[in-house]
Design a protein around this motif. Structure first.
Motif, PDB file in Angstrom:
ATOM      1  N   MET A  36       0.671  -0.995   0.437  1.00 28.95           N
ATOM      2  CA  MET A  36       0.276   0.095   0.080  1.00 28.95           C
ATOM      3  C   MET A  36       0.953   1.071   0.088  1.00 28.95           C
ATOM      4  O   MET A  36       2.481   1.064   0.745  1.00 28.95           O
ATOM      5  CB  MET A  36      -0.868  -0.001   1.097  1.00 28.95           C
ATOM      6  N   SER A  37       0.390   2.610  -0.326  1.00 30.84           N
ATOM      7  CA  SER A  37       1.115   3.866  -0.555  1.00 30.84           C
ATOM      8  C   SER A  37       0.953   4.289   0.683  1.00 30.84           C
ATOM      9  O   SER A  37       0.044   4.150   1.490  1.00 30.84           O
ATOM     10  CB  SER A  37       0.873   4.444  -1.891  1.00 30.84           C
ATOM     11  N   GLN A  38       1.606   5.478   1.169  1.00 28.64           N
ATOM     12  CA  GLN A  38       2.339   5.559   1.745  1.00 28.64           C
ATOM     13  C   GLN A  38       1.804   7.512   1.920  1.00 28.64           C
ATOM     14  O   GLN A  38       1.748   7.767   1.056  1.00 28.64           O
ATOM     15  CB  GLN A  38       3.564   6.108   2.844  1.00 28.64           C
ATOM     16  N   THR A  39       0.767   7.939   3.200  1.00 33.82           N
ATOM     17  CA  THR A  39       0.415   8.942   2.401  1.00 33.82           C
ATOM     18  C   THR A  39       0.549  10.051   4.158  1.00 33.82           C
ATOM     19  O   THR A  39       0.651   9.454   5.314  1.00 33.82           O
ATOM     20  CB  THR A  39      -1.122   9.527   3.190  1.00 33.82           C
ATOM     21  N   ARG A  40       1.718  10.777   4.052  1.00 34.41           N
ATOM     22  CA  ARG A  40       1.308  11.788   4.605  1.00 34.41           C
ATOM     23  C   ARG A  40       0.347  12.504   5.271  1.00 34.41           C
ATOM     24  O   ARG A  40      -0.329  13.319   4.372  1.00 34.41           O
ATOM     25  CB  ARG A  40       3.204  13.067   3.951  1.00 34.41           C
ATOM     26  N   LEU A  41      -0.189  13.091   6.225  1.00 35.65           N
ATOM     27  CA  LEU A  41      -0.917  13.833   6.999  1.00 35.65           C
ATOM     28  C   LEU A  41      -0.164  15.166   7.814  1.00 35.65           C
ATOM     29  O   LEU A  41       0.359  14.971   8.819  1.00 35.65           O
ATOM     30  CB  LEU A  41      -1.722  13.017   8.475  1.00 35.65           C
ATOM     31  N   LEU A  42      -0.679  16.479   7.908  1.00 37.33           N
ATOM     32  CA  LEU A  42       0.057  17.312   7.898  1.00 37.33           C
ATOM     33  C   LEU A  42      -1.178  18.062   8.676  1.00 37.33           C
ATOM     34  O   LEU A  42      -2.480  18.039   8.586  1.00 37.33           O
ATOM     35  CB  LEU A  42       0.712  18.310   7.144  1.00 37.33           C
ATOM     36  N   PHE A  43      -0.727  18.638   9.924  1.00 34.83           N
ATOM     37  CA  PHE A  43      -1.876  19.357  11.359  1.00 34.83           C
ATOM     38  C   PHE A  43      -1.340  21.261  11.237  1.00 34.83           C
ATOM     39  O   PHE A  43       0.505  21.029  11.382  1.00 34.83           O
ATOM     40  CB  PHE A  43      -2.257  18.603  12.378  1.00 34.83           C
ATOM     41  N   PHE A  44      -2.347  21.765  10.944  1.00 38.35           N
ATOM     42  CA  PHE A  44      -1.298  23.164  11.062  1.00 38.35           C
ATOM     43  C   PHE A  44      -2.202  23.676  12.638  1.00 38.35           C
ATOM     44  O   PHE A  44      -3.220  23.459  13.232  1.00 38.35           O
ATOM     45  CB  PHE A  44      -1.678  23.783   9.930  1.00 38.35           C
ATOM     46  N   GLY A  45      -1.493  24.734  12.981  1.00 38.47           N
ATOM     47  CA  GLY A  45      -2.111  25.429  14.136  1.00 38.47           C
ATOM     48  C   GLY A  45      -2.276  25.148  15.500  1.00 38.47           C
ATOM     49  O   GLY A  45      -1.599  23.824  15.732  1.00 38.47           O
ATOM     50  N   ASN A  46      -3.848  24.875  15.969  1.00 35.12           N
ATOM     51  CA  ASN A  46      -3.634  24.793  16.528  1.00 35.12           C
ATOM     52  C   ASN A  46      -4.219  22.759  16.821  1.00 35.12           C
ATOM     53  O   ASN A  46      -4.467  22.508  17.733  1.00 35.12           O
ATOM     54  CB  ASN A  46      -5.108  24.987  17.477  1.00 35.12           C
ATOM     55  N   LEU A  47      -4.583  22.424  15.299  1.00 32.16           N
ATOM     56  CA  LEU A  47      -4.709  20.818  15.549  1.00 32.16           C
ATOM     57  C   LEU A  47      -4.112  20.223  15.813  1.00 32.16           C
ATOM     58  O   LEU A  47      -3.594  19.105  16.287  1.00 32.16           O
ATOM     59  CB  LEU A  47      -5.239  21.134  13.799  1.00 32.16           C
ATOM     60  N   GLN A  48      -2.430  20.754  15.785  1.00 34.28           N
ATOM     61  CA  GLN A  48      -1.216  20.267  16.245  1.00 34.28           C
ATOM     62  C   GLN A  48      -1.003  19.528  18.017  1.00 34.28           C
ATOM     63  O   GLN A  48      -0.837  18.633  17.475  1.00 34.28           O
ATOM     64  CB  GLN A  48       0.144  20.309  14.637  1.00 34.28           C
ATOM     65  N   ASP A  49      -1.248  20.793  18.384  1.00 32.76           N
ATOM     66  CA  ASP A  49      -1.155  20.685  19.967  1.00 32.76           C
ATOM     67  C   ASP A  49      -2.210  19.256  20.099  1.00 32.76           C
ATOM     68  O   ASP A  49      -2.005  18.548  20.874  1.00 32.76           O
ATOM     69  CB  ASP A  49      -1.838  21.816  20.272  1.00 32.76           C
ATOM     70  N   ILE A  50      -3.308  20.268  19.500  1.00 35.91           N
ATOM     71  CA  ILE A  50      -4.296  18.936  19.678  1.00 35.91           C
ATOM     72  C   ILE A  50      -3.692  16.885  19.156  1.00 35.91           C
ATOM     73  O   ILE A  50      -4.317  16.326  19.891  1.00 35.91           O
ATOM     74  CB  ILE A  50      -5.766  18.424  18.825  1.00 35.91           C
ATOM     75  N   ALA A  51      -3.313  17.038  18.122  1.00 35.58           N
ATOM     76  CA  ALA A  51      -3.261  16.057  17.546  1.00 35.58           C
ATOM     77  C   ALA A  51      -1.626  15.282  18.235  1.00 35.58           C
ATOM     78  O   ALA A  51      -1.363  14.301  18.242  1.00 35.58           O
ATOM     79  CB  ALA A  51      -2.703  15.951  15.804  1.00 35.58           C
ATOM     80  N   GLY A  52      -0.912  16.222  18.812  1.00 35.42           N
ATOM     81  CA  GLY A  52       0.265  16.010  19.636  1.00 35.42           C
ATOM     82  C   GLY A  52       1.591  16.245  18.622  1.00 35.42           C
ATOM     83  O   GLY A  52       2.472  15.577  19.127  1.00 35.42           O
ATOM     84  N   HIS A  53       1.441  16.157  17.151  1.00 36.78           N
ATOM     85  CA  HIS A  53       2.058  16.165  15.945  1.00 36.78           C
ATOM     86  C   HIS A  53       1.798  16.894  14.850  1.00 36.78           C
ATOM     87  O   HIS A  53       0.675  17.632  15.356  1.00 36.78           O
ATOM     88  CB  HIS A  53       2.853  14.884  16.221  1.00 36.78           C
ATOM     89  N   SER A  54       2.707  17.195  14.512  1.00 31.84           N
ATOM     90  CA  SER A  54       2.306  18.620  13.660  1.00 31.84           C
ATOM     91  C   SER A  54       2.419  17.803  11.659  1.00 31.84           C
ATOM     92  O   SER A  54       1.848  17.517  10.998  1.00 31.84           O
ATOM     93  CB  SER A  54       3.345  19.672  12.869  1.00 31.84           C
ATOM     94  N   GLU A  55       3.048  16.245  11.940  1.00 28.36           N
ATOM     95  CA  GLU A  55       2.992  15.235  10.902  1.00 28.36           C
ATOM     96  C   GLU A  55       3.298  14.196  11.711  1.00 28.36           C
ATOM     97  O   GLU A  55       2.885  13.428  12.657  1.00 28.36           O
ATOM     98  CB  GLU A  55       4.174  15.974  10.196  1.00 28.36           C
ATOM     99  N   ARG A  56       2.290  13.124  10.375  1.00 25.54           N
ATOM    100  CA  ARG A  56       2.687  11.544  10.651  1.00 25.54           C
ATOM    101  C   ARG A  56       2.628  10.926   9.627  1.00 25.54           C
ATOM    102  O   ARG A  56       1.556  11.268   8.807  1.00 25.54           O
ATOM    103  CB  ARG A  56       1.705  11.061  11.242  1.00 25.54           C
ATOM    104  N   ILE A  57       3.105   9.884   9.323  1.00 25.30           N
ATOM    105  CA  ILE A  57       3.126   8.953   7.478  1.00 25.30           C
ATOM    106  C   ILE A  57       2.329   7.796   8.228  1.00 25.30           C
ATOM    107  O   ILE A  57       2.342   7.025   9.302  1.00 25.30           O
ATOM    108  CB  ILE A  57       4.260   8.695   7.007  1.00 25.30           C
ATOM    109  N   VAL A  58       1.215   7.469   7.430  1.00 31.88           N
ATOM    110  CA  VAL A  58      -0.077   6.346   7.273  1.00 31.88           C
ATOM    111  C   VAL A  58       0.351   5.583   6.604  1.00 31.88           C
ATOM    112  O   VAL A  58      -0.093   6.284   5.341  1.00 31.88           O
ATOM    113  CB  VAL A  58      -0.548   7.172   7.891  1.00 31.88           C
ATOM    114  N   GLU A  59      -0.048   4.730   6.244  1.00 28.33           N
ATOM    115  CA  GLU A  59      -0.810   3.686   5.382  1.00 28.33           C
ATOM    116  C   GLU A  59      -2.654   3.772   5.278  1.00 28.33           C
ATOM    117  O   GLU A  59      -2.730   2.836   6.481  1.00 28.33           O
ATOM    118  CB  GLU A  59      -0.206   2.822   5.436  1.00 28.33           C
ATOM    119  N   LEU A  60      -3.222   4.209   4.227  1.00 20.77           N
ATOM    120  CA  LEU A  60      -4.693   4.952   4.836  1.00 20.77           C
ATOM    121  C   LEU A  60      -5.566   3.135   4.674  1.00 20.77           C
ATOM    122  O   LEU A  60      -5.194   2.334   3.180  1.00 20.77           O
ATOM    123  CB  LEU A  60      -5.368   5.126   3.624  1.00 20.77           C
TER     124      LEU A  60
END
Lengths: 158, 85, 158, 85
Positions: free
Chosen positions: B1-25
């Motif tokens: 499966m291909s990988q997808t990079r998830l990005l979180f900006f602004g306050n969302l990165q505080d709530i997510a706990g990270h600004s970036e995450r690589i996942v396989e959907l």
């Protein structure tokens, strides 16, 4: 054909330098209007702003906004420079300038650019103050400003 | 499966706990809404923040409706309301 | 209390210098808007403009216009510099700048100042071209621009 | 009698043939309209130019109606429409 320049700057924004350069490349324009936004310092508890952007996407979006806007006003040149990173009180955040044959087009173009940058450009602002850090949200005033402009960036006659 | 990079900006990165995450959907993530459900897991504040109507989704640099089908995206960014200028 | 500076200049108008100075004395302002008017050079037959003023009276009138206008907008500082004498194509004729806490006030103040300067400031302009010299008259556009502003320099919602 | 300085601006100085002139106002010059008649003499183009409604009169730096009474002014300026900026 309008010359559009967009810059996202990590380093200090030397407004004098950029404006002087813009002017010297637009000596034939009858009118040059500029807007400089600076971090307000009247609230002494703010130590700095942190401006975040989405690399590549933010540049693309600002170019798209600029393209849209210059298609509506008779301007020769448009300059948009926006800071990212840490910005201290009194330092410039954003510079926009337009050169045109006539002053009305230059005024409306820069005015419209600023309204769109405020609401449509992907930046996120964090305030670093003596009370800690907090993300700044757009105000209802910003979207009201945007609504001054119709679909075509022409002024709505309300 | 291909990988997808998830990005979180602004306050969302505080709530997510990270600004970036690589996942396989996973195969059952068809759209943005599915993605939000899947990555939030039992993090209710994150699910609520990402689901807010003012949070936009940029899929490979295109603002995309949360109900639109995802087709092997390389990058998905969660964008809270902008506050530049 | 708004700081108002008015200058009538016989010598070259160094826009970069004056804008840089205005900016450095308004570092606490959130917004600085400037307008620079230059002699258009697309009509290559114009060799120069000659701007005439009425010494003392012109300064007084511009101060009166500026006083009126700053009373209507929330601005910290207003700068108006106007050339007189011989001005060649591409050289600056007029510089106006306003510093304010918020951008709307700065934009509207400079926009209004320019409309008033065009129609209400005692200057007379002579064009020196390959066809000889001729006095330039205000256009109907100038008085239409002025009519955008109500008695109180507030924008007329037409 | 006191002296009055007359000033002509813009195209008016071309029509008058000078930009400045010192005069002693005769007793029968009561207002701007009288002044225009007196200084124009038989110069019809000058009289017509000065009388035009768009030409303003500044009497000691105050914009004054052509029908208003003059009281020993030091300086009277004839101002054609402004064209600055």
């Amino acid at each position: 054909m309008t010359a559009i320049t967009v810059q996202i700057l990590k380093a200090d924004l030397d407004a004098d330098h950029h404006l002087a350069r813009f002017r010297s490349s637009n000596k034939n324009a009858g009118a040059i209007v500029s807007f400089l936004g600076q971090v307000r310092s009247e609230n002494s508890h703010v130590r700095a702003l942190h401006l975040q952007h989405y690399p590549e996407f933010t540049e693309k979006r600002i170019y798209a906004i600029a393209d849209d806007i210059v298609a509506r006003f008779e301007v020769d040149s448009l300059l948009i420079i926006h800071r990212i990173g840490r910005i201290e009180p009194a330092a410039p955040i954003v510079l926009a300038a337009a050169a045109a044959a006539h002053r009305r087009a230059a005024f409306e173009c820069v005015d419209c650019v600023m309204d769109y940058l405020k609401s449509e450009a992907p930046f996120w602002k964090q305030e670093d103050s003596s009370n800690g850090q907090r993300w700044v949200y757009p105000t209802s005033g910003d979207s009201a400003d945007l609504q001054r402009w119709g679909e075509n960036c022409t002024k709505e006659t309300a | 499966m291909s990988q997808t990079r998830l990005l979180f900006f602004g306050n969302l990165q505080d709530i997510a706990g990270h600004s970036e995450r690589i996942v396989e959907l996973p195969a059952d993530v068809h759209n943005g809404a599915d993605l939000i459900k899947w990555i939030s897991g039992d993090n209710a504040p994150l699910r609520s923040a990402l689901s807010a109507p003012e949070v936009k989704l940029a899929v490979d640099h295109a603002i995309t409706d949360k109900e639109s089908e995802l087709s092997s995206p390389e990058e998905i960014a969660f964008l809270p309301p902008f506050s530049g200028g």
